[in-house]
Design a protein around this motif. Structure first.
Motif, PDB file in Angstrom:
ATOM      1  N   LEU B 336       0.817  -1.318  -0.062  1.00 17.21           N
ATOM      2  CA  LEU B 336      -0.037  -0.210  -0.090  1.00 17.21           C
ATOM      3  C   LEU B 336       0.959   1.229   0.041  1.00 17.21           C
ATOM      4  CD1 LEU B 336      -2.720  -1.201   2.519  1.00 17.21           C
ATOM      5  CD2 LEU B 336      -2.895  -0.964   0.085  1.00 17.21           C
ATOM      6  N   LEU B 337       1.862   1.129   0.742  1.00 13.38           N
ATOM      7  CA  LEU B 337       2.998   2.394   0.710  1.00 13.38           C
ATOM      8  C   LEU B 337       3.435   2.457  -0.768  1.00 13.38           C
ATOM      9  CD1 LEU B 337       4.447   4.615   2.149  1.00 13.38           C
ATOM     10  CD2 LEU B 337       5.997   2.714   2.896  1.00 13.38           C
ATOM     11  N   CYS B 338       3.801   1.466  -1.197  1.00 15.97           N
ATOM     12  CA  CYS B 338       4.198   1.576  -2.723  1.00 15.97           C
ATOM     13  C   CYS B 338       3.072   2.094  -3.680  1.00 15.97           C
ATOM     14  CB  CYS B 338       4.518   0.174  -3.185  1.00 15.97           C
ATOM     15  SG  CYS B 338       6.039  -0.481  -2.789  1.00 15.97           S
ATOM     16  N   LEU B 339       2.198   1.816  -3.510  1.00 12.39           N
ATOM     17  CA  LEU B 339       0.749   2.677  -4.145  1.00 12.39           C
ATOM     18  C   LEU B 339       0.817   3.884  -4.001  1.00 12.39           C
ATOM     19  CD1 LEU B 339      -2.087  -0.159  -3.974  1.00 12.39           C
ATOM     20  CD2 LEU B 339      -0.627   0.321  -5.890  1.00 12.39           C
ATOM     21  N   GLN B 340       1.081   4.185  -2.852  1.00  9.17           N
ATOM     22  CA  GLN B 340       0.934   5.775  -2.486  1.00  9.17           C
ATOM     23  C   GLN B 340       2.268   6.385  -3.021  1.00  9.17           C
ATOM     24  OE1 GLN B 340      -1.390   7.848  -0.290  1.00  9.17           O
ATOM     25  NE2 GLN B 340      -0.395   9.205  -1.714  1.00  9.17           N
ATOM     26  N   LEU B 341       3.311   5.709  -2.962  1.00  5.73           N
ATOM     27  CA  LEU B 341       4.382   6.320  -3.556  1.00  5.73           C
ATOM     28  C   LEU B 341       4.543   6.554  -4.975  1.00  5.73           C
ATOM     29  CD1 LEU B 341       6.993   4.916  -1.264  1.00  5.73           C
ATOM     30  CD2 LEU B 341       6.503   7.478  -1.357  1.00  5.73           C
TER      31      LEU B 341
END
Lengths: 287, 988
Positions: B336-341
């Motif tokens: 999810l953090l990747c998606l945000q980034l």
């Protein structure tokens, strides 16, 4: 981010010979009396050390008598990773020095960014490499008479991965006259009042921690650090004749190979060891 | 207002939720539903209160009315005490008082109330007390949970209110708890709260307080509901369901039905549940306000009040970017953090170089497409991916080139590599806000994990690490940070920035507060005391800190949940493809995960404490020395600002505090919003409680005006964003705590009180039961007359071998039983049982003796007695035969009926208890606001207990003597002798 590795991993050095016009001012200002031959000898010692002791591949651009300050090649470009920013020196006359440098950059397959182009040739941006300290993690740009805020912005725009902080240059004409990298996490600072002021500012601005090697002479604060292929730490620094009080400080660096290198003639012109070379790492490392 | 309100309820709610989550959402819904009704009621309740503010007497009536309303309200939640629920019919305020008294007893272990009120009132009170006592007992029995809750509650309050607030707080806490147990209808609860609020309300505080009170009521109601989720709830009112649309990080929409009055956290939890996300503390929900600015949804507040007129459209985003993503526990979190980034990168919010764009893109491909497959992947398909704000063919080629080199890398590994590279970017996790510096130059403020960064264009021109920042505040559209002086500097400096508008200033401020709390306050071992927040807005970060969430994450023990990686651009699939198994695990996981952290609010009660911001104190407040730590703390917390409509209801007892400390909560940050400055804030001297067990409970008092629901809402809404014009936040890291502890003594209290109680300090000497009441009230109104100064009533205690109960017989008994079951005795002489009614209390009234139900007890009350003599006499007179318990009460006779007539507003109450071998000293410090005048009463109760061997007369005389010496200005108002004789033989 890409191309991030500890400071000091260089593979190439670009230098430019000392012209016979050494000592003259590019803008025609009054010249300083220097010993050109001595300067050339010192230059020879420096390049020899870089090539033979440190083990860098040396690319030497021939001297051009028309460009008396062209030996100060550090000013002409700022290189990080595979991107080279061709700067816009304060002196109009020096901008011609970029041509040869640009060619070399292209030969090395570096991505060349033109400050002049970015700003449409104007915009008033000026930047000289001797006002830029790259620590491996971030840039500090000294705002001096040679480098202005706009120039720093262009640099920040070019190297977007990194924080670019501006600091006032106190106590010297260029940022690199009062500090330089002395190791992957070490910055050599002069302990003059002006330098301390700059140092404090840098300490406030950074997210990282650096060790500070404080030296008592301004001239000693400009060194060239390279971590050689054999993982040896090399430090080129002024000789004991130039900075008698600072030698002991260098000797405190653990396991360093110290390479005292004279640059007394260049010093008379405001130059320093780092002024002579552009250091490049052409081994991409995506760690 | 709303924004701030949320804190308390959350605290309570969350813990429960954590436990309950597994059970079901339904419960939550139920819980939430109840909340609605509460609101409506609160408004009604609130109305009466306002009057009080205007005139003191009206308040009483109103309060009573409220009280009447109550009875219906809280049916015993546990079901154990329905009878008590009946008792609730009594006016809430009365209850409160009693509750206070009881509370005290509990803590002190020797509580007896001497109500100044009329008999009827007393009776009512007694009933209430009984109830409360029972509740207390229950609590005791239930100890762990409730205790925790209490602690949580108490902790913050204590910290918050250093000085004055004592009595009420405890009472409130108990009440609340009791309510929770009993499960009261939300409405009723609210009513009580309101009533309470009214009691406390200061006239000075007007609308804001009123609103706050109402809000408190609401919150209280909600809390109760939520807490009592398990128990049957009455859904009194129809709830309106609203469909929220949440845009997830992969670009899909997640529709979620929520009750119209649901709080942010409800929606957030639903989303996390949908995503199967456990490490959710890094995330949050955002929405666009009317100005199209992104705002974070405060989990503790109602959604509706935050979004106002905006759409119910939200986005699930990373709120706190973990500096080291490799420390995240679960791959799904990293994903999810990747998606945000990726979003950040492609939108340009996270600037990076060409090479970095290419590298990050290549990891994205590896994660989503797997190994490079020349057949499948051609540039045209790659064009579906957005790698950079302006994507060139060159970039795509570079991406593909790099992608080839990642062969064999699993999606999870690719994500890790992605994050390892992204985290090094200088703008990673930096939340930028436009601003101008003092010279009007455009700059950007960047809030990040390490502090505040100042940018001019792309250049960093300054940086203030959290440790360097002493205070964060905003006022109107200005945002200020106070900088710790450097080594060479002597004075701290303040740097100001001009934001485009007030809302922007507040937004930056909130983000700073949250980031500071989340990232800076990580040391779990630090006692709460160390931290202080200041006033201004009540807003605080209510979630877990990074340290806490990491700790909680270590407890995650589920098989890695299955999830599908999809490019946000290409696919609109939901992420919850998790197999059933994982789901079930998930539930457990949730519980476990939450519990450790105590839910978002649970563990950090301190953080969430509600502070009252009403007072102007924020800036004006002097910072007390460190020494006052304990004292100081309480001061701040207790009050909630009416302005915000905060929950005043929260009471946090010292115990809670202690617990919280034990739990190792890092720092307590209090953020206070400043709303309106009513009066000058006077800092009252803080009573030092030498006794280790100091339980300070602060009840937040809100003056309620008669805001109507609608009005309230509006107000609250407006208040959220706009009403709070200023706020300060003093970030203190554990280590730093010393610096600024600012105490903002009870704001409200202070405001109203102009005369700090100097004498107030309770002495813990072993003194016989003497209750000294000191009136430190500067402005005394009618009440003064009422007092009979100098009267001493001495009650000669007879032997009190066994537990004694006093006074109001039954009540006392119950309370005692609950509290102390020690063989020893406590003779509780509660002089002023009720602080709430303010002045009345000052003058001790005669208490009727009632026989304790079970035991044969004789209570003798002598009014207008003269101290010593009677004491002795009384002692002697008491018939020992066949009497198990005897209580003799002497009270100074004074009273005037007037006292009853005008109940003041109880501003703060504090109870300090110390015990020695045979002596228990309880000091109550009560601040009351009446008719615009504030009065501080310090009441000290000394209970001597011992075997018959003790010469009570002598002990009593000695105690009185000492008390007089120590507090020349205090008077002995009541002496109660309670004797219990074991007649085992007879009884048998």
């Amino acid at each position: 981010m890409a191309n991030v590795c500890p400071y000091g991993r260089f593979t190439h050095a670009i230098v430019r010979g000392i012209p016979e016009s050494f000592g003259q001012r590019a803008d025609g200002g009054e010249s300083v009396s220097v010993d050109v031959a001595k300067a050339q000898r010192q230059f020879g010692v420096l390049t020899g050390a870089l090539r033979q002791k440190v083990g860098l591949q040396l690319i030497e651009i021939p001297a051009d008598p028309e460009l008396p300050e062209s030996w100060r090649i550090e000013d002409i470009a700022v290189i990080q990773g595979d991107t080279a920013l061709i700067t816009r020196p304060f002196k109009q006359q020096r901008r011609a020095e970029a041509d040869a440098v640009r060619r070399v950059m292209n030969e090395l397959n570096l991505t060349v960014v033109e400050m002049g182009v970015e700003e449409g040739g104007s915009g008033g941006a000026t930047l000289e490499g001797s006002d830029v300290l790259f620590t491996g993690r971030e840039f500090f740009v000294g705002i001096s008479k040679h480098t202005n805020h706009r120039g720093a912005e262009v640099l920040a725009d070019t190297f977007r991965d990194f924080a670019v902080s501006t600091v006032p240059v106190c106590g010297g004409c260029r940022l690199k006259n009062i500090c330089s990298m002395g190791g992957p996490e070490t910055i050599v600072f002069s302990n003059s009042e002006g330098a301390k002021k700059t140092q404090r500012m840098m300490e406030q601005l950074t997210d990282h921690h650096y060790d500070v090697l404080s030296v008592s002479e301004d001239v000693a604060s400009n060194c060239v650090y390279v971590r050689g292929p054999a993982k040896v730490d090399y430090l080129l620094h002024p000789t004991a004749d130039e900075c008698p009080n600072s030698i002991t400080a260098f000797q405190k660096l653990p396991d360093y190979t110290l390479l005292p290198t004279a640059c007394s003639e260049a010093s008379k012109l405001g130059g320093a060891l780092s002024s002579f070379c552009l250091l490049i790492n052409r081994k991409p490392n995506y760690s | 207002m709303t924004t701030e309100v949320g804190s308390e309820p959350e605290v309570k709610k969350e813990p429960e939720k954590s436990s309950e989550e597994a059970q079901a959402e339904q419960q939550q819904q139920l819980a939430e539903q109840p909340a609605e009704p509460s609101e409506s009621e609160p408004s009604a309740a609130a109305e009466p209160q306002p009057t009080p503010t205007d005139s003191t007497k009206p308040d009483n009536t109103d309060q009573q009315e409220n009280a009447e309303a109550e009875p219906s309200s809280p049916p015993p939640s546990s079901g154990q005490k329905k009878e008590k629920g009946i008792s609730r019919f009594l006016p809430p305020w009365l209850k409160r008082q009693k509750s206070h008294s009881q509370v005290e007893p509990k803590e002190s272990s020797s509580p007896t109330d001497t109500p100044n009120q009329t008999l009827t009132e007393k009776q009512e009170e007694e009933e209430k007390e009984e109830e409360e006592a029972e509740a207390a007992e229950e609590q005791v029995g239930k100890a762990p949970e409730e205790a925790e809750k209490r602690q949580e509650e108490a902790g913050p309050k204590e910290e918050g209110e250093a000085v004055s607030p004592v009595v009420e707080q405890p009472a409130e806490t108990k009440e609340v708890k009791a309510e929770v147990k009993e499960e009261v209808k939300a409405e009723e609860v609210q009513a009580e709260n309101n009533s309470v609020g009214s009691v406390e309300t200061q006239p000075a505080k007007e609308e804001k307080e009123g609103t706050s009170a109402e809000k408190k009521g609401e919150k209280g109601g909600e809390e109760v509901q939520e807490s009592s989720v398990l128990s049957p709830l009455k859904l009194g009112k129809k709830m309106k369901i609203v469909v929220c649309h949440v845009t997830l990080l992969d670009g899909t929409q997640f529709p979620c039905e929520v009750e119209k009055r649901a709080k942010g956290q409800y929606l957030f939890f639903k989303v996390c549940e949908h995503l199967n996300l456990l490490e959710k503390d890094y995330f949050g929900l955002s929405f666009k306000d009317n100005a199209d600015q992104r705002c974070w949804l405060d989990p503790t507040k109602e959604i509706k009040r935050q979004i106002r007129n905006s759409q119910w459209q939200f986005a699930f985003n990373v709120k706190f970017y973990p500096p080291d993503p490799s420390q995240l526990t679960e791959d799904i979190t990293r994903y999810l953090l990747c998606l945000q980034l990726r979003q950040d990168v492609s939108s340009g919010r996270l600037p990076c170089s060409f090479v970095t764009h290419a590298l990050l893109g290549s990891y994205t491909l590896q994660a989503e497409l797997g190994d490079y497959d020349p057949e499948e992947q051609r540039l045209d398909s790659i064009a579906d991916f957005q790698f950079a704000p302006s994507q060139t063919k060159e970039l795509e080629e570079k991406v593909v080139e790099l992608h080839k080199s990642h062969r064999g890398m699993t999606p999870a590994q690719a994500d890790v590599q992605f994050l390892e590279n992204a985290k090094k970017l200088s703008m990673y996790g930096v939340d930028l806000h436009h601003a101008k510096d003092s010279e009007g130059v455009d700059i950007m403020l960047g809030v990040c994990a390490n502090g505040l960064l100042i940018y001019k264009d792309r250049l960093r021109i300054n940086r203030f690490a959290w440790p360097k920042i002493l205070k964060i505040s905003y006022k109107r559209s200005n945002f200020y940070i106070k900088i710790r002086p450097g080594e060479a500097e002597q004075f701290e400096s303040t740097v100001g920035f001009k934001l485009p508008n007030h809302r922007a200033a507040k937004r930056v401020w909130k983000v700073c507060v949250e980031h500071h709390t989340f990232f800076r306050l990580t040391n779990p071992e630090q006692p709460t005391k160390s931290k202080f927040l200041t006033l201004g807005s009540k807003f605080r970060y209510s979630g877990r800190t990074q340290a806490q969430t990491r700790q909680a994450s270590t407890l995650i023990d589920r098989p890695a949940p299955y999830f599908e990686r999809t490019s946000s651009k290409r696919i609109s699939r939901s992420l919850d493809g998790a197999p059933v198994i994982s789901v079930s695990d998930h539930g457990h996981m949730l519980d476990s995960a939450r519990t450790p952290g105590s839910g978002e609010n649970g563990h950090d009660p301190a953080l969430e404490l509600s502070s009252d911001s009403k007072s102007p104190q924020v800036e004006e407040e002097a910072e007390p020395g460190k020494g006052a730590v304990a004292g100081a703390v309480p001061a701040e917390l207790p009050f909630e600002t009416g302005t915000d409509g905060a929950d005043s209801s929260e009471t946090k007892s010292a115990e809670d505090k202690l617990n919280s400390e034990i739990n190792g909560q890092p720092e307590v940050i209090e953020v206070v919003e400043e709303t309106v400055v009513i009066e000058e804030v006077v800092k009252a001297a803080k009573p030092k409680s030498s006794a280790p067990e100091v339980s300070v409970t602060v009840a937040s008092s809100a003056t309620e005006e008669v805001p109507e629901v609608k009005e309230e809402e509006e107000k609250s809404a407006s208040s959220d964003s706009e009403s709070e014009e200023e706020a300060e936040f003093h970030p203190q890291s554990p280590s730093d705590s010393a610096h600024h502890i600012q105490e903002e003594p009870e704001e409200e209290q202070e405001q109203s009180q102009k005369a700090p109680p100097t004498n107030a300090e309770p002495q813990q000497d072993a003194e016989p039961e003497t209750t000294d009441k000191v009136e430190a009230v500067v402005n005394q109104q009618k009440e003064e007359d009422e007092k009979t100064p100098g009267e001493e009533t001495v009650v000669a205690p007879e032997d009190a071998p066994n537990g004694h109960h006093v006074q109001d017989g039954e009540e006392a008994l119950t309370s005692l039983g609950a509290v102390a079951e020690e063989e020893e005795e406590l003779e509780p002489c509660v002089v002023n049982g009720d602080a709430s009614h303010a002045e009345t209390e000052r003058v001790p009234q005669v208490i009727c003796c009632s026989e304790p139900p079970v035991v044969k007890t004789e209570m003798v009350t002598i009014s207008d007695t003269f101290a010593a003599q009677k004491t002795e006499i009384a002692t002697k007179e008491v018939p020992i035969v066949h009497t198990e318990t005897k209580t003799i009460t002497y009270e100074a006779a004074q009273l005037d009926g007037t006292g009853d007539g005008e109940p003041g507003v109880l501003m703060t109450a504090q109870t300090i208890t110390s015990e020695s071998l045979c002596t228990t000293t309880t000091t109550h410090i009560t601040k009351t606001l009446k008719g615009g005048l504030s009065e501080t009463r310090i009441e000290k109760r000394i209970v001597i207990t011992g075997d018959s061997d003790i010469d009570h007369d002598q002990a009593l005389a000695q105690a009185i003597k000492e008390a007089k010496e120590q507090h020349p200005d205090m008077s002995v108002t009541r002496v109660v002798v309670h004797k219990e004789t074991e007649l085992a033989e007879d009884d048998d």
